[in-house]
Design an enzyme around this catalytic site. Structure first.
Site, PDB file in Angstrom:
ATOM      1  N   ALA A 331       0.817  -0.905   0.086  1.00 18.88           N
ATOM      2  CA  ALA A 331      -0.082   0.235   0.107  1.00 18.88           C
ATOM      3  C   ALA A 331       0.699   1.328  -0.053  1.00 18.88           C
ATOM      4  CB  ALA A 331      -1.054  -0.582   1.658  1.00 18.88           C
ATOM      5  N   LYS A 332       2.594   1.508   0.315  1.00 14.78           N
ATOM      6  CA  LYS A 332       2.998   2.743   0.244  1.00 14.78           C
ATOM      7  C   LYS A 332       3.884   2.478  -0.855  1.00 14.78           C
ATOM      8  CE  LYS A 332       3.195   2.421   5.461  1.00 14.78           C
ATOM      9  NZ  LYS A 332       3.844   1.916   6.664  1.00 14.78           N
ATOM     10  N   ILE A 355      10.789  -3.796  14.296  1.00 15.35           N
ATOM     11  CA  ILE A 355      11.610  -3.243  15.846  1.00 15.35           C
ATOM     12  C   ILE A 355      10.820  -2.681  16.750  1.00 15.35           C
ATOM     13  CG2 ILE A 355      13.400  -2.153  13.709  1.00 15.35           C
ATOM     14  CD1 ILE A 355      12.274   0.451  14.278  1.00 15.35           C
ATOM     15  N   CYS A 440      14.465  -6.925   3.961  1.00 15.28           N
ATOM     16  CA  CYS A 440      13.328  -6.695   4.750  1.00 15.28           C
ATOM     17  C   CYS A 440      12.196  -5.424   3.820  1.00 15.28           C
ATOM     18  CB  CYS A 440      13.244  -6.515   6.267  1.00 15.28           C
ATOM     19  SG  CYS A 440      14.648  -5.687   6.561  1.00 15.28           S
ATOM     20  N   ASP A 442      13.739  -2.016   4.920  1.00 15.17           N
ATOM     21  CA  ASP A 442      14.883  -0.847   4.477  1.00 15.17           C
ATOM     22  C   ASP A 442      15.812  -2.142   4.454  1.00 15.17           C
ATOM     23  OD1 ASP A 442      13.024   1.688   4.557  1.00 15.17           O
ATOM     24  OD2 ASP A 442      12.982   1.803   6.276  1.00 15.17           O
ATOM     25  N   ARG A 486      18.621   3.214  16.853  1.00 16.16           N
ATOM     26  CA  ARG A 486      18.109   2.127  17.570  1.00 16.16           C
ATOM     27  C   ARG A 486      18.553   1.918  19.233  1.00 16.16           C
ATOM     28  NH1 ARG A 486      15.591   2.115  14.028  1.00 16.16           N
ATOM     29  NH2 ARG A 486      14.810   0.930  11.821  1.00 16.16           N
TER      30      ARG A 486
END
EC number: 3.1.3.95
Length: 822
Positions: A331-332, A355, A440, A442, A486
């Site tokens: 959808a993006k 994450i 994945c 990014d 992170r």
């Protein structure tokens, strides 16, 4: 480390009350004395426990570490919180935490218990809860009226989260003795090793003039991203298929998120199989978007045929996300590949969560360890929690609840999912010679976990100290894992976000409703939207592999713990910022100390980082763990070090083993020395035996020679005597021959002739006699002996009474002329 300075006068005033509290672990039994407000920190500026360029900003005397009920002094420096014990005057490890390692902190007031009597003049205690990224929850207590907690919170607000990366301790500490070489050189050297060009050595001159673009038959290094124009989060040098041009790479990058196009992370030196990485493709919601350049680039990973029959190589595209999440990204504009568009390919989904799920799982695991450890952050024993439930009483409900909490955290399930995906990738490459493309969303979180762990399983070099460093610098640092986001550090853009933390379930003995609005406004946490323990989860996976293969890694679990602590503390700058480009902009490689140099220095003085069971000859190939071995457990060296400090410490066991190893080595050396001496003695004995044997041979030969000589002597003597001569032998071995010539006697002395071995050969002497002396005696015309003219030896021409042993005469050298007249 020597002990700090003696306690100050204000600290000595606490000694009586702290002694009464010692061993009780209860807040209410402490008899407080009146403290002055915060004192100047000059008296603590020369502590031996302070690091280089570390300075004390604030000190609070009379604080209490609620976890252990220990009184002491809380010091706040530009690098960490230090808690000094009032009794021992030593640093308490549980209460000492680097500022950047703090995930969040908040004010708290203990809940009033109905079953306890409290005087109205006994005001509530002031508590400060500090939650760390290293699995601990610390609670400090302060006496009301001292305003120490407010001062500590204000100092933490200013120091624990700097707005700029340059305000971190790694920069303010100045030039470090642990100098850092340029990480770009190390990246190129790793590329050269993968290409089989280890003879080439990277240098800054090579980087500056762009002459590092080496290649082999299949792959090449491109400098297309030298200025980070192709992809800002990729390294300056990329390893790509040799058949793909730079223009095609530029076109392919536009089809991937963040322009993170498929590139090679690792290649098999024999089969030609590769592990590649990228971000998700822009296939759209209907999955109908395509890119010929991207498809050609991905297909080029399989151009090399595998096997003797020339069968085409299989290509697996491993999507780390759950399938539903991959479809939702459509959808993006994102999504996942279609196997119909990529030849010889198969799409596999690993189902690893994002994450945010990992962050929540980590928080629940931390709460579980805090509640079920020996003591918790509220000072209550886990054996007496929940209304008197005890483990000793065998209450199955409490035990089941504890196990359920561990399962509900989901941490071990996430670890197992990652390990299963990694084992699958390694098996495809090692057993099928297939190539695998991993991505994945990014391509910098789950992708990095899977790719680096797969390389760890496939390549024994990465299981050494040097290889482990190269692996992390290649797949985590160079390929743009966002450490600043992170881990919760400031980056180039500025400071992190501020928000209210979620009340921890471990603080069940404290009342959150009692926190005032002012206290809430001062509650602080790192930007939770991007913070996630992705790298810590990866290190946990490495520890699980080390548990499965204890002899396959050169480093020990203690090394992993110290390495993780260094990373979380930001004492060194190797893991600052979000990408190689940002670190270059900050000039980090020139401005900070190197963590790798620091760890190397530790290894030079202590062997705790080295695995005593390491056996590289046994594990010189890929590690392929079966599915049954992938059930993870808690990492005791890291997870249980705060919650269960009295449990057997694996590091201590390793130290004991190393001490035994040293003793064994010494005894082995002594044994080898003794064996060497035995060999020398054996050699001497053998030499003496040979000499004795030679002496015996010589003696035997001498005896045989003597017997032969005696026998010959008898024969010659009889022969000579038969001729009218008398032969006498003296004791010294001289021989005298007397020849009677009528009334006269002629005496001839014949000396013995020594042999080469100093033995007298009688036969030679007799031979000399017969050939020389007797000859002279018989043939001389000047002496009185005229034999054989003498009448004693001859009557006419006949010999009288002569009995001759002709065989004996044949052995003697007696001329016939002896018996003829002249």
């Amino acid at each position: 480390m020597t002990a700090p300075r003696p306690p100050s006068r204000r600290l000595r005033s606490l000694r009586y009350s702290s002694e009464k509290m010692e061993g009780t672990g209860s807040w209410d039994v402490l008899e407080w004395t009146k403290f002055d407000p915060a004192s100047p920190s000059g008296s603590f500026s020369n502590l031996d426990c302070l690091l280089e360029s570390e300075r004390v900003i604030f000190d609070g005397c009379g604080a209490i570490l609620i976890n252990t009920g220990e009184a002491g002094t809380l010091l706040l420096t530009n690098f960490r919180i230090l808690f000094l014990s009032e009794v021992s005057r030593k640093v308490v490890p549980l209460g000492t935490i680097p500022l950047v390692t703090i995930e969040k902190f908040n004010k708290m007031v203990p809940k009033v218990q109905s079953n306890r009597q409290h005087s109205n003049k006994d005001p509530p205690k002031r508590l400060l809860q500090v939650t760390g990224k290293d699995m601990r929850i610390i609670v400090y207590g302060f006496r009301p009226g001292t305003k120490q907690r407010r001062a500590v919170v204000d100092a933490l607000m200013n120091c624990s989260k700097p707005e700029r990366v340059w305000d971190l301790y790694a920069f303010t500490s100045g030039v470090s003795k642990f100098s850092n070489t340029n990480p770009k050189e190390r990246l190129l050297n790793e590329y050269f090793r993968l290409l089989g060009k280890s003879s080439s050595q990277a240098s800054m001159k090579m980087i500056e003039d762009g002459s590092f673009a080496l290649s082999n038959n299949l792959w090449r290094i491109t400098n297309l991203n030298y200025n980070y124009n192709l992809c800002e989060t990729y390294p300056f040098a990329l390893m790509v298929p040799k058949s793909i041009s730079d223009d095609e790479l530029i076109q392919a990058s536009t089809f991937r998120a963040k322009c993170r196009l498929p590139v090679i992370s690792w290649c098999h030196p024999g089969s030609g199989a590769v592990i590649a990485r990228s971000s998700q493709p822009f296939v759209g919601l209907m999955m109908n978007m395509r890119s010929n350049f991207d498809e050609k680039l991905v297909a080029s990973f399989c151009t090399q045929l595998a096997g003797p029959e020339g069968a085409p190589r299989k290509l697996y595209i491993a999507d780390a996300r759950p399938r539903k999440n991959a479809l939702a990204n459509g959808a993006k504009g994102g999504g996942s590949e279609s196997s119909s568009n990529y030849s010889q390919s198969e799409i596999v989904f690993f189902g690893i969560d994002n994450i945010h799920a990992m962050r929540e799982s980590f928080s629940r695991l931390r709460d579980y360890l805090d509640i079920n450890g020996i003591t918790s952050s509220d000072g209550t024993s886990s054996f007496l929690r929940q209304g008197g439930w005890t483990w000793g009483g065998g209450n199955l409900s409490s035990m089941s609840a504890s196990v359920s909490l561990l399962g509900e955290s989901g941490w071990l399930s996430h670890i197992q999912s990652i390990l299963a995906g990694v084992a699958w990738i390694a098996a495809r490459v090692a057993m099928e010679s297939a190539s695998v493309l991993v991505h994945c969303s990014d391509g910098w979180d789950r992708t990095t976990q899977l790719v680096s762990l797969a390389c760890l399983l496939l390549d024994p070099y990465y299981r050494t100290f040097a290889g482990f460093q190269a692996l992390i610098e290649k797949d985590w640092l160079a390929f743009g894992h966002p450490f600043a986001d992170r881990v919760g550090m400031p980056n180039v853009a500025g400071s992190g976000n501020f928000e209210l933390p979620i009340q921890s379930s471990s603080a069940r003995s404290f009342s959150s409703s009692s926190v005032s609005a002012a206290a809430q406004s001062s509650t602080y946490s790192h930007g939770q939207n991007n913070y996630s323990p992705i790298f810590l989860q990866w290190v946990d996976c490495v520890s699980q592999l080390m548990r499965m293969y204890p002899s396959a890694f050169e480093f020990s679990p203690t090394f992993l713990v110290d390495f993780t602590d260094c990373l979380l503390s930001c004492r060194f700058g190797n893991f600052l910022c979000n990408s190689e480009k940002e670190r270059q902009q900050c000039g980090i490689s020139d401005a900070y100390g190197c963590m790798w140099a620091y760890l190397t220095d530790l290894r030079s003085t202590s062997a705790t980082h080295c695995n005593p069971f390491y056996d590289p000859s046994r594990y010189d190939g890929p590690l392929l763990p079966p599915a049954a071995a992938l059930a993870p457990t808690l990492w005791p060296q890291f997870h249980l070090r705060w919650g269960c400090p009295v449990e057997p410490n694996p590091a201590e066991i390793e130290d004991q083993y190393r001490a035994m190893t040293v003793k064994y080595s010494e005894m082995k050396k002594k044994k080898e020395e003794a064996e060497r001496k035995v060999e020398e003695l054996s050699s001497v004995i053998e030499s003496l035996k040979k000499e004795l044997q030679n002496e015996r041979e010589i003696s035997r030969a001498a005896r045989e020679s003597a017997k032969r000589a005696i026998k010959e002597l008898g024969v010659v003597s009889r022969a000579v005597q038969s001729l009218g001569c008398k032969v006498d032998f003296t004791k010294n071995g001289d021989c005298t021959v007397e020849v009677e010539d009528g009334p006269q006697k002629c005496s001839h002395s014949i000396p013995q002739k020594p042999s080469e071995n100093n033995t007298t050969e009688v036969s030679e002497s007799i031979s000399s006699l017969t050939e020389q002396k007797v000859s002279q005696a018989l043939h001389t015309r000047e002496g009185t002996c005229r034999w054989p003219d003498a009448g004693c030896a001859q009557i006419g021409s006949q010999f009288v009474g002569l009995k001759t042993n002709f065989e004996a005469f044949d052995k003697l050298s007696i001329f016939d002329s002896y018996f003829t007249a002249e």
